[in-house]
Motif scaffolding. Sequence first.
Motif, PDB file in Angstrom:
ATOM      1  N   ASP A  15     -11.544 -22.667 -16.953  1.00  0.00           N
ATOM      2  CA  ASP A  15     -11.006 -21.502 -17.968  1.00  0.00           C
ATOM      3  C   ASP A  15      -9.807 -20.946 -17.057  1.00  0.00           C
ATOM      4  O   ASP A  15      -8.620 -20.648 -17.405  1.00  0.00           O
ATOM      5  CB  ASP A  15     -11.917 -20.636 -18.053  1.00  0.00           C
ATOM      6  CG  ASP A  15     -12.909 -21.195 -19.333  1.00  0.00           C
ATOM      7  OD1 ASP A  15     -12.464 -22.172 -19.959  1.00  0.00           O
ATOM      8  OD2 ASP A  15     -13.991 -20.602 -19.218  1.00  0.00           O
ATOM      9  N   LEU A  19      -5.758 -20.816 -17.626  1.00  0.00           N
ATOM     10  CA  LEU A  19      -5.045 -19.685 -17.665  1.00  0.00           C
ATOM     11  C   LEU A  19      -3.879 -19.336 -16.742  1.00  0.00           C
ATOM     12  O   LEU A  19      -3.053 -19.027 -16.964  1.00  0.00           O
ATOM     13  CB  LEU A  19      -5.965 -18.337 -17.588  1.00  0.00           C
ATOM     14  CG  LEU A  19      -7.049 -18.413 -18.510  1.00  0.00           C
ATOM     15  CD1 LEU A  19      -8.010 -16.972 -18.494  1.00  0.00           C
ATOM     16  CD2 LEU A  19      -6.317 -17.980 -20.161  1.00  0.00           C
ATOM     17  N   VAL A  22      -1.159 -21.206 -18.646  1.00  0.00           N
ATOM     18  CA  VAL A  22      -0.359 -20.365 -19.643  1.00  0.00           C
ATOM     19  C   VAL A  22       0.325 -19.501 -18.602  1.00  0.00           C
ATOM     20  O   VAL A  22       1.536 -19.069 -19.102  1.00  0.00           O
ATOM     21  CB  VAL A  22      -1.421 -19.810 -20.222  1.00  0.00           C
ATOM     22  CG1 VAL A  22      -0.899 -18.914 -21.204  1.00  0.00           C
ATOM     23  CG2 VAL A  22      -2.388 -20.607 -21.008  1.00  0.00           C
ATOM     24  N   THR A  55       3.183 -15.271 -28.062  1.00  0.00           N
ATOM     25  CA  THR A  55       2.166 -16.247 -28.245  1.00  0.00           C
ATOM     26  C   THR A  55       1.264 -16.641 -27.160  1.00  0.00           C
ATOM     27  O   THR A  55       0.084 -16.483 -27.432  1.00  0.00           O
ATOM     28  CB  THR A  55       2.606 -17.627 -29.006  1.00  0.00           C
ATOM     29  OG1 THR A  55       3.179 -17.359 -30.233  1.00  0.00           O
ATOM     30  CG2 THR A  55       1.529 -18.498 -29.364  1.00  0.00           C
ATOM     31  N   ARG A  56       1.727 -17.047 -26.317  1.00  0.00           N
ATOM     32  CA  ARG A  56       1.042 -17.387 -24.763  1.00  0.00           C
ATOM     33  C   ARG A  56       0.252 -16.139 -24.180  1.00  0.00           C
ATOM     34  O   ARG A  56      -0.711 -16.124 -23.908  1.00  0.00           O
ATOM     35  CB  ARG A  56       1.952 -18.004 -23.695  1.00  0.00           C
ATOM     36  CG  ARG A  56       2.394 -19.286 -24.207  1.00  0.00           C
ATOM     37  CD  ARG A  56       3.169 -19.987 -22.944  1.00  0.00           C
ATOM     38  NE  ARG A  56       3.363 -21.462 -23.577  1.00  0.00           N
ATOM     39  CZ  ARG A  56       4.525 -22.082 -23.520  1.00  0.00           C
ATOM     40  NH1 ARG A  56       5.527 -21.240 -23.176  1.00  0.00           N
ATOM     41  NH2 ARG A  56       4.536 -23.270 -23.904  1.00  0.00           N
ATOM     42  N   GLU A  57       1.011 -14.765 -24.384  1.00  0.00           N
ATOM     43  CA  GLU A  57       0.367 -13.848 -24.053  1.00  0.00           C
ATOM     44  C   GLU A  57      -0.927 -13.300 -24.778  1.00  0.00           C
ATOM     45  O   GLU A  57      -1.926 -12.839 -24.260  1.00  0.00           O
ATOM     46  CB  GLU A  57       1.165 -12.364 -24.093  1.00  0.00           C
ATOM     47  CG  GLU A  57       0.846 -11.107 -23.804  1.00  0.00           C
ATOM     48  CD  GLU A  57       1.612  -9.835 -23.976  1.00  0.00           C
ATOM     49  OE1 GLU A  57       1.340  -9.148 -23.020  1.00  0.00           O
ATOM     50  OE2 GLU A  57       2.281  -9.971 -25.154  1.00  0.00           O
ATOM     51  N   LEU A  58      -0.819 -13.880 -25.974  1.00  0.00           N
ATOM     52  CA  LEU A  58      -1.886 -13.614 -27.101  1.00  0.00           C
ATOM     53  C   LEU A  58      -3.061 -14.331 -26.658  1.00  0.00           C
ATOM     54  O   LEU A  58      -4.451 -13.892 -26.932  1.00  0.00           O
ATOM     55  CB  LEU A  58      -1.484 -13.508 -28.579  1.00  0.00           C
ATOM     56  CG  LEU A  58      -0.432 -12.634 -29.025  1.00  0.00           C
ATOM     57  CD1 LEU A  58      -0.167 -13.198 -30.532  1.00  0.00           C
ATOM     58  CD2 LEU A  58      -1.358 -11.222 -29.182  1.00  0.00           C
ATOM     59  N   GLN A  59      -2.655 -15.495 -26.175  1.00  0.00           N
ATOM     60  CA  GLN A  59      -3.807 -16.501 -25.523  1.00  0.00           C
ATOM     61  C   GLN A  59      -4.412 -16.003 -24.241  1.00  0.00           C
ATOM     62  O   GLN A  59      -5.784 -15.725 -24.347  1.00  0.00           O
ATOM     63  CB  GLN A  59      -3.204 -17.862 -25.240  1.00  0.00           C
ATOM     64  CG  GLN A  59      -4.292 -18.812 -24.831  1.00  0.00           C
ATOM     65  CD  GLN A  59      -3.735 -20.058 -24.518  1.00  0.00           C
ATOM     66  OE1 GLN A  59      -2.300 -20.267 -24.804  1.00  0.00           O
ATOM     67  NE2 GLN A  59      -4.533 -21.071 -24.110  1.00  0.00           N
ATOM     68  N   LEU A  60      -3.710 -15.137 -23.504  1.00  0.00           N
ATOM     69  CA  LEU A  60      -4.344 -14.401 -22.495  1.00  0.00           C
ATOM     70  C   LEU A  60      -5.015 -13.591 -22.728  1.00  0.00           C
ATOM     71  O   LEU A  60      -6.284 -13.190 -22.096  1.00  0.00           O
ATOM     72  CB  LEU A  60      -3.035 -14.256 -21.391  1.00  0.00           C
ATOM     73  CG  LEU A  60      -2.531 -15.317 -20.672  1.00  0.00           C
ATOM     74  CD1 LEU A  60      -1.450 -14.585 -19.796  1.00  0.00           C
ATOM     75  CD2 LEU A  60      -3.367 -15.875 -19.624  1.00  0.00           C
ATOM     76  N   LYS A  62      -6.854 -12.737 -25.554  1.00  0.00           N
ATOM     77  CA  LYS A  62      -8.031 -13.364 -26.250  1.00  0.00           C
ATOM     78  C   LYS A  62      -9.093 -13.900 -25.220  1.00  0.00           C
ATOM     79  O   LYS A  62     -10.243 -13.705 -25.478  1.00  0.00           O
ATOM     80  CB  LYS A  62      -7.484 -14.448 -27.282  1.00  0.00           C
ATOM     81  CG  LYS A  62      -8.756 -15.068 -27.988  1.00  0.00           C
ATOM     82  CD  LYS A  62      -8.215 -15.929 -29.112  1.00  0.00           C
ATOM     83  CE  LYS A  62      -9.491 -16.711 -29.734  1.00  0.00           C
ATOM     84  NZ  LYS A  62      -9.085 -17.949 -30.320  1.00  0.00           N
ATOM     85  N   GLU A  63      -8.370 -14.742 -24.437  1.00  0.00           N
ATOM     86  CA  GLU A  63      -9.233 -15.403 -23.304  1.00  0.00           C
ATOM     87  C   GLU A  63      -9.877 -14.486 -22.427  1.00  0.00           C
ATOM     88  O   GLU A  63     -11.154 -14.530 -21.883  1.00  0.00           O
ATOM     89  CB  GLU A  63      -8.716 -16.683 -22.664  1.00  0.00           C
ATOM     90  CG  GLU A  63      -8.044 -17.548 -23.911  1.00  0.00           C
ATOM     91  CD  GLU A  63      -9.270 -18.311 -24.577  1.00  0.00           C
ATOM     92  OE1 GLU A  63     -10.466 -18.403 -23.643  1.00  0.00           O
ATOM     93  OE2 GLU A  63      -9.497 -18.874 -25.580  1.00  0.00           O
TER      94      GLU A  63
END
Length: 93
Positions: A15, A19, A22, A55-60, A62-63
């Motif tokens: 994981d 990240l 990302v 969008t990539r920041e939102l992935q970070l 969330k994860e």
Amino acid sequence: MFSFARSRRNYMNADDAILDDVKAAILADTHFFLVGLGSGASHEHLKAILVRIRTRELQLIKEKGIMLTPVLWRILQNRIANRRPNDIIDTME
């Protein structure tokens, strides 16, 4: 100039490797944004890059709950807002 709100952990698992990818993509998109800004890219192109970064920041977020510092967003948004109209080069002729 570029930092994340939370520091990197000492251990590395799958994981964390994703990240890191990302984060690297965010850094690359930020570089493309600044290069595009300096080379006269269209407003739409620059906005698309900002959307990719977000969008990539939102992935970070969330994860792992990691986000870009607000200072970075302020810098990027001020750069695009303070562009002079003659900075844009039209290459569609």
